[in-house]
Structure formats: C-alpha cells, structure tokens
Motif scaffolding. Structure first.
Motif, PDB file in Angstrom:
ATOM      1  N   ASN A  24      47.757  33.498  47.937  1.00  0.00           N
ATOM      2  CA  ASN A  24      47.513  33.729  46.509  1.00  0.00           C
ATOM      3  C   ASN A  24      48.004  32.562  45.665  1.00  0.00           C
ATOM      4  O   ASN A  24      49.158  32.131  45.797  1.00  0.00           O
ATOM      5  N   TYR A  25      47.147  32.061  44.768  1.00  0.00           N
ATOM      6  CA  TYR A  25      47.550  31.095  43.747  1.00  0.00           C
ATOM      7  C   TYR A  25      47.838  31.845  42.458  1.00  0.00           C
ATOM      8  O   TYR A  25      47.321  32.940  42.220  1.00  0.00           O
ATOM      9  N   TYR A  26      48.649  31.213  41.600  1.00  0.00           N
ATOM     10  CA  TYR A  26      49.025  31.834  40.331  1.00  0.00           C
ATOM     11  C   TYR A  26      48.655  30.893  39.185  1.00  0.00           C
ATOM     12  O   TYR A  26      48.929  29.697  39.238  1.00  0.00           O
ATOM     13  N   PHE A  27      48.024  31.480  38.158  1.00  0.00           N
ATOM     14  CA  PHE A  27      47.500  30.664  37.070  1.00  0.00           C
ATOM     15  C   PHE A  27      48.098  31.027  35.715  1.00  0.00           C
ATOM     16  O   PHE A  27      48.111  30.204  34.804  1.00  0.00           O
ATOM     17  N   ALA A  28      48.587  32.230  35.562  1.00  0.00           N
ATOM     18  CA  ALA A  28      49.158  32.656  34.281  1.00  0.00           C
ATOM     19  C   ALA A  28      50.618  32.252  34.154  1.00  0.00           C
ATOM     20  O   ALA A  28      51.187  32.313  33.059  1.00  0.00           O
ATOM     21  N   THR A  29      51.237  31.860  35.266  1.00  0.00           N
ATOM     22  CA  THR A  29      52.633  31.408  35.263  1.00  0.00           C
ATOM     23  C   THR A  29      52.706  30.107  36.063  1.00  0.00           C
ATOM     24  O   THR A  29      51.728  29.663  36.646  1.00  0.00           O
TER      25      THR A  29
END
Length: 217
Positions: A69-74
């Motif tokens: 999983n990549y994270y974009f909002a943080t």
C-alpha cells in the motif's frame, strides 16, 4: 552490482519532509508500522564513479508498506535523509511489498529514490531498489515494468535476516547476518536500543545493503 537509473513513476509527491534523527540516520516508518510489519534497516552507500563516498548526498525516498500500500494523504513512508561523511545513509523502515493486480500486472517490492548532490557535482539519479525473497533477483523478472525496459538485477538490495528479531526464524528466507561482520552487528544492536526507547516492541528483522553510484555532472 550497483543501481541503474529508472523513472520516478506515478507515486512521487514533491516536498516530502526530512526524516533525519542523527548524522546519516533516519526513521521513515512510525512505531505503529514498525510494530505491525517489523523494523527493516536499510544501509545505502552513495559513491562517485571512482568509488569514493559522496557526503551530504540527499536521498528522497518513498515506498509501499509490506502489504503493497502507498499513502497519498499523509507523508507515511516518505521522506528525505542526508548521507554522513562516509556517504552512508541508514534508514529504518519496513519491507516494501509487491503491489498491483493480476489484470494490470504486478510490481516487485522496491523503494523509490531520487539521489542528489547538493553541490551539483554529480548528476541526479532516480532509481528503485528492490527487495527480493531469499535475495533471488528472479523475483524481478515478472515485474510489469519489464515490458517498458529490461529487468535490472543490479538494483536488488542484498539482505540478511536477524533471526533474533523474528522469533528465531529467518525473515523472508534471507541468509542470516554474517557472524564475522561485527560492525553490522553493532549497528543492529544500536538501532534495537533506539527502538525500545521509542515504544517499538520488536527488534530489527532484517538488514538490506546497497550501493548507489552517481556520475559526474
């Protein structure tokens, strides 16, 4: 073998924060992620074409978690670290997992890096460093990115298990830490002490080592 340049890909976000906690050392993963996935220590050496270390090189780093999983909002699993006087960066994170889908294709687990020399003496390198089970680069052969370019086994991180941090078992079938490498054992011991101080109840499960070479500008 050393890493070759590749494109940044679609998941890069400009402006990631500094993650430095000491000279040449950074923590990229939160205590929650380290406890969930297991602390993974990366040791990257940045050198010039002659093999001399490049101090104060900046590594802009981003990756997926161990479930892909990549994270974009943080800024989760994103950040910058600067190498020490010996051109070395030690980064505490988690193993990057494979991601993608059977329909669109899978990517072998890797960390993304944009490596730069602030003095402008070397060209900026954008690359990916792969973590493969049992250090078998064949894991990279099925990477969907190979449809656009050749597989790059020289971009594989050489990893070693720390069974003491993984219930006495090898982690991801990596070979055990070399008994004769006392300096590496001391690094692991030092990081484990810091983990306890910061509320992480697990020890380092594996260490990955890799060399990055920058060419002259």
């Amino acid at each position: 073998m050393v890493a070759l340049s590749v494109t940044a890909g679609p998941f890069y976000i400009l402006g990631s924060p500094e993650r430095q906690i000491d000279d040449g050392k950074a923590v990229l993963a939160s205590a929650d992620y380290l406890n969930k996935f297991g602390p993974f220590l990366f040791i990257f050496d940045v050198k010039d074409e002659k093999g001399d270390p490049i101090p104060n090189a900046v590594l802009d780093w981003w990756q997926a978690d161990s479930e892909g999983n990549y994270y974009f909002a943080t800024w989760t699993l994103r950040g910058k670290v600067t190498t020490d006087a010996n051109g070395r960066a030690e980064v505490l994170s988690v193993r990057p997992g494979d991601y993608g889908s059977p329909v669109l294709g899978r990517r072998a687990g890797h960390v993304h890096l944009i490596v730069s020399d602030p003095k402008g003496r070397h060209r900026v390198m954008t690359t990916q460093a792969y973590v493969c089970p049992a250090n078998k680069s064949e894991h990279m052969l099925a990477d969907v990115a190979n449809y656009a370019r050749k597989s790059r086994p020289g971009n594989m991180v050489v990893c070693h298990s720390n069974p003491a941090g993984n219930g006495g078992e090898k982690y991801w079938d990596f070979p055990e830490l070399p008994a004769e490498d006392t300096a590496l054992a001391e690094r692991v011991k030092s990081w484990n002490a810091q983990l306890k101080e910061h509320g992480v109840n697990r020890e380092i499960v594996a260490v990955g080592q890799h060399e990055l070479k920058l060419s002259k500008a």
